[in-house]
Design an enzyme around this catalytic site. Sequence first.
Site, PDB file in Angstrom:
ATOM      1  NE  ARG A  97       7.809  -2.781   6.633  1.00  0.00           N
ATOM      2  CZ  ARG A  97       6.529  -2.468   6.512  1.00  0.00           C
ATOM      3  NH1 ARG A  97       6.132  -1.690   5.527  1.00  0.00           N
ATOM      4  NH2 ARG A  97       5.646  -2.933   7.357  1.00  0.00           N
TER       5      ARG A  97
ATOM      6  NE  ARG B 124       6.432  -0.417   9.997  1.00  0.00           N
ATOM      7  CZ  ARG B 124       5.384  -0.349   9.178  1.00  0.00           C
ATOM      8  NH1 ARG B 124       5.484   0.313   8.048  1.00  0.00           N
ATOM      9  NH2 ARG B 124       4.256  -0.937   9.495  1.00  0.00           N
TER      10      ARG B 124
ATOM     11  CE  LYS C 224      -2.046  -0.993   3.905  1.00  0.00           C
ATOM     12  NZ  LYS C 224      -1.522  -2.309   4.266  1.00  0.00           N
TER      13      LYS C 224
ATOM     14  NE  ARG D 127       1.712  -4.919  11.019  1.00  0.00           N
ATOM     15  CZ  ARG D 127       2.856  -4.800  10.341  1.00  0.00           C
ATOM     16  NH1 ARG D 127       3.974  -5.312  10.813  1.00  0.00           N
ATOM     17  NH2 ARG D 127       2.881  -4.176   9.198  1.00  0.00           N
TER      18      ARG D 127
ATOM     19  NE  ARG E  81      -4.552  -0.739   9.122  1.00  0.00           N
ATOM     20  CZ  ARG E  81      -3.509  -0.218   8.467  1.00  0.00           C
ATOM     21  NH1 ARG E  81      -3.560   0.999   7.992  1.00  0.00           N
ATOM     22  NH2 ARG E  81      -2.417  -0.939   8.287  1.00  0.00           N
TER      23      ARG E  81
HETATM   24  P1  B4P Z   1       3.749  -1.901   2.321  1.00  0.00           P
HETATM   25  O1  B4P Z   1       2.586  -2.781   2.137  1.00  0.00           O
HETATM   26  O2  B4P Z   1       3.846  -0.725   1.404  1.00  0.00           O
HETATM   27  O3  B4P Z   1       3.677  -1.620   3.813  1.00  0.00           O
HETATM   28  P2  B4P Z   1       2.803  -0.545   4.570  1.00  0.00           P
HETATM   29  O4  B4P Z   1       2.130   0.438   3.665  1.00  0.00           O
HETATM   30  O5  B4P Z   1       3.733   0.020   5.522  1.00  0.00           O
HETATM   31  O6  B4P Z   1       1.598  -1.337   5.200  1.00  0.00           O
HETATM   32  P3  B4P Z   1       1.389  -1.802   6.667  1.00  0.00           P
HETATM   33  O7  B4P Z   1      -0.013  -2.305   6.715  1.00  0.00           O
HETATM   34  O8  B4P Z   1       2.478  -2.757   7.012  1.00  0.00           O
HETATM   35  O9  B4P Z   1       1.589  -0.522   7.624  1.00  0.00           O
HETATM   36  P4  B4P Z   1       0.787   0.835   7.872  1.00  0.00           P
HETATM   37  O10 B4P Z   1       1.802   1.912   7.850  1.00  0.00           O
HETATM   38  O11 B4P Z   1      -0.372   1.016   6.955  1.00  0.00           O
HETATM   39  O12 B4P Z   1       5.179  -2.610   2.092  1.00  0.00           O
HETATM   40  C1  B4P Z   1       5.662  -3.667   2.857  1.00  0.00           C
HETATM   41  C2  B4P Z   1       7.043  -4.128   2.382  1.00  0.00           C
HETATM   42  O13 B4P Z   1       6.939  -4.822   1.155  1.00  0.00           O
HETATM   43  C3  B4P Z   1       8.040  -3.010   2.128  1.00  0.00           C
HETATM   44  O14 B4P Z   1       9.291  -3.370   2.663  1.00  0.00           O
HETATM   45  C4  B4P Z   1       8.120  -2.890   0.619  1.00  0.00           C
HETATM   46  O15 B4P Z   1       9.393  -2.474   0.166  1.00  0.00           O
HETATM   47  C5  B4P Z   1       7.852  -4.302   0.192  1.00  0.00           C
HETATM   48  N1  B4P Z   1       7.194  -4.361  -1.104  1.00  0.00           N
HETATM   49  C6  B4P Z   1       6.145  -3.598  -1.509  1.00  0.00           C
HETATM   50  N2  B4P Z   1       5.769  -3.941  -2.749  1.00  0.00           N
HETATM   51  C7  B4P Z   1       6.576  -4.989  -3.138  1.00  0.00           C
HETATM   52  C8  B4P Z   1       6.687  -5.796  -4.328  1.00  0.00           C
HETATM   53  N3  B4P Z   1       5.866  -5.621  -5.386  1.00  0.00           N
HETATM   54  N4  B4P Z   1       7.624  -6.779  -4.352  1.00  0.00           N
HETATM   55  C9  B4P Z   1       8.447  -6.969  -3.295  1.00  0.00           C
HETATM   56  N5  B4P Z   1       8.422  -6.233  -2.159  1.00  0.00           N
HETATM   57  C10 B4P Z   1       7.496  -5.249  -2.073  1.00  0.00           C
HETATM   58  O16 B4P Z   1       0.206   0.665   9.360  1.00  0.00           O
HETATM   59  C11 B4P Z   1       1.068   0.461  10.472  1.00  0.00           C
HETATM   60  C12 B4P Z   1       0.285   0.483  11.790  1.00  0.00           C
HETATM   61  O17 B4P Z   1      -0.301   1.813  12.011  1.00  0.00           O
HETATM   62  C13 B4P Z   1      -0.926  -0.445  11.900  1.00  0.00           C
HETATM   63  O18 B4P Z   1      -0.544  -1.763  12.250  1.00  0.00           O
HETATM   64  C14 B4P Z   1      -1.737   0.267  13.029  1.00  0.00           C
HETATM   65  O19 B4P Z   1      -1.189   0.022  14.296  1.00  0.00           O
HETATM   66  C15 B4P Z   1      -1.555   1.725  12.702  1.00  0.00           C
HETATM   67  N6  B4P Z   1      -2.614   2.239  11.810  1.00  0.00           N
HETATM   68  C16 B4P Z   1      -2.419   2.721  10.554  1.00  0.00           C
HETATM   69  N7  B4P Z   1      -3.592   3.097  10.004  1.00  0.00           N
HETATM   70  C17 B4P Z   1      -4.554   2.822  10.921  1.00  0.00           C
HETATM   71  C18 B4P Z   1      -5.976   2.974  10.940  1.00  0.00           C
HETATM   72  N8  B4P Z   1      -6.648   3.458   9.876  1.00  0.00           N
HETATM   73  N9  B4P Z   1      -6.659   2.598  12.040  1.00  0.00           N
HETATM   74  C19 B4P Z   1      -6.014   2.123  13.113  1.00  0.00           C
HETATM   75  N10 B4P Z   1      -4.674   1.941  13.170  1.00  0.00           N
HETATM   76  C20 B4P Z   1      -3.942   2.287  12.092  1.00  0.00           C
END
Ligand code: B4P
Length: 190
Positions: free
Chosen positions: A127, A133, A13, A144, A88
């Site tokens: 990651r 992280r 995402k 998660r 979410r």
């Molecule tokens: P991403 O999937 O981009 O990870 P993310 O956006 O950080 O999603 P995530 O759900 O983990 O965390 P978020 O910040 O939203 O990438 C993951 C990895 O994969 C990276 O290392 C990337 O390089 C790699 N990658 C991506 N695409 C690839 C591909 N095509 N091939 C290979 N590798 C690839 O949320 C974090 C925390 O914040 C939540 O757990 C919660 O505690 C809180 N939070 C956020 N939003 C919330 C909400 N709306 N409500 C309540 N809590 C919330």
Amino acid sequence: MRLLIMGPPGVGKGTQAVGIAAHYGIPAISTGDIFRANVKNQTPLGQEVSRIMAEGGYVPDEITNAIVADRLTEADAAEGWLLDGYPRTAGQVAALDDELARTGQAIDAVISLVADTDVLVERLLKRAELEGRADDNAETIRNRMVIYTEATDPLLATYRERGLLVEVDGIGSIDEVAGRITTALDAVRA
Ligand code: B4P
């Protein structure tokens, strides 16, 4: 364009949001990034949410909803936005609906990135090595995934029923996935 990007932890995402936002000239608004910045800067909000995040839980709706509603009033969001990682929960869907109705806005499309859990766990562990992280360890990742399946995955049906869901295969290189997303969104706009 007013877009949401949804999908399980690690599906890409945040990675894809940056490119999509640049493509359409809109801001990418990531609730995860907003919370992490607050934790890093040790703000009162950061102190409140740091443990929840480190355990892989969801920040309470009333906090998250207020932050997003406030962010959407900023000048750069007047003509469009991409929300990454929000909504979410069912409560967040309802709050976003209310906020958009109040301000006369509508969502154009909801991008749903799809990938197998094994691939996601592998990405997040990789990651963890690169970025360190707090929520990227085997136990928290499992937590998660469970929370995502229970609280967030069912929300996709809501957007599907509204005819807004655009499902995209999240497996492949970052560029391949980006290409699929823009092709799918261009079809929505046509
Ligand atoms: P991403 O999937 O981009 O990870 P993310 O956006 O950080 O999603 P995530 O759900 O983990 O965390 P978020 O910040 O939203 O990438 C993951 C990895 O994969 C990276 O290392 C990337 O390089 C790699 N990658 C991506 N695409 C690839 C591909 N095509 N091939 C290979 N590798 C690839 O949320 C974090 C925390 O914040 C939540 O757990 C919660 O505690 C809180 N939070 C956020 N939003 C919330 C909400 N709306 N409500 C309540 N809590 C919330």
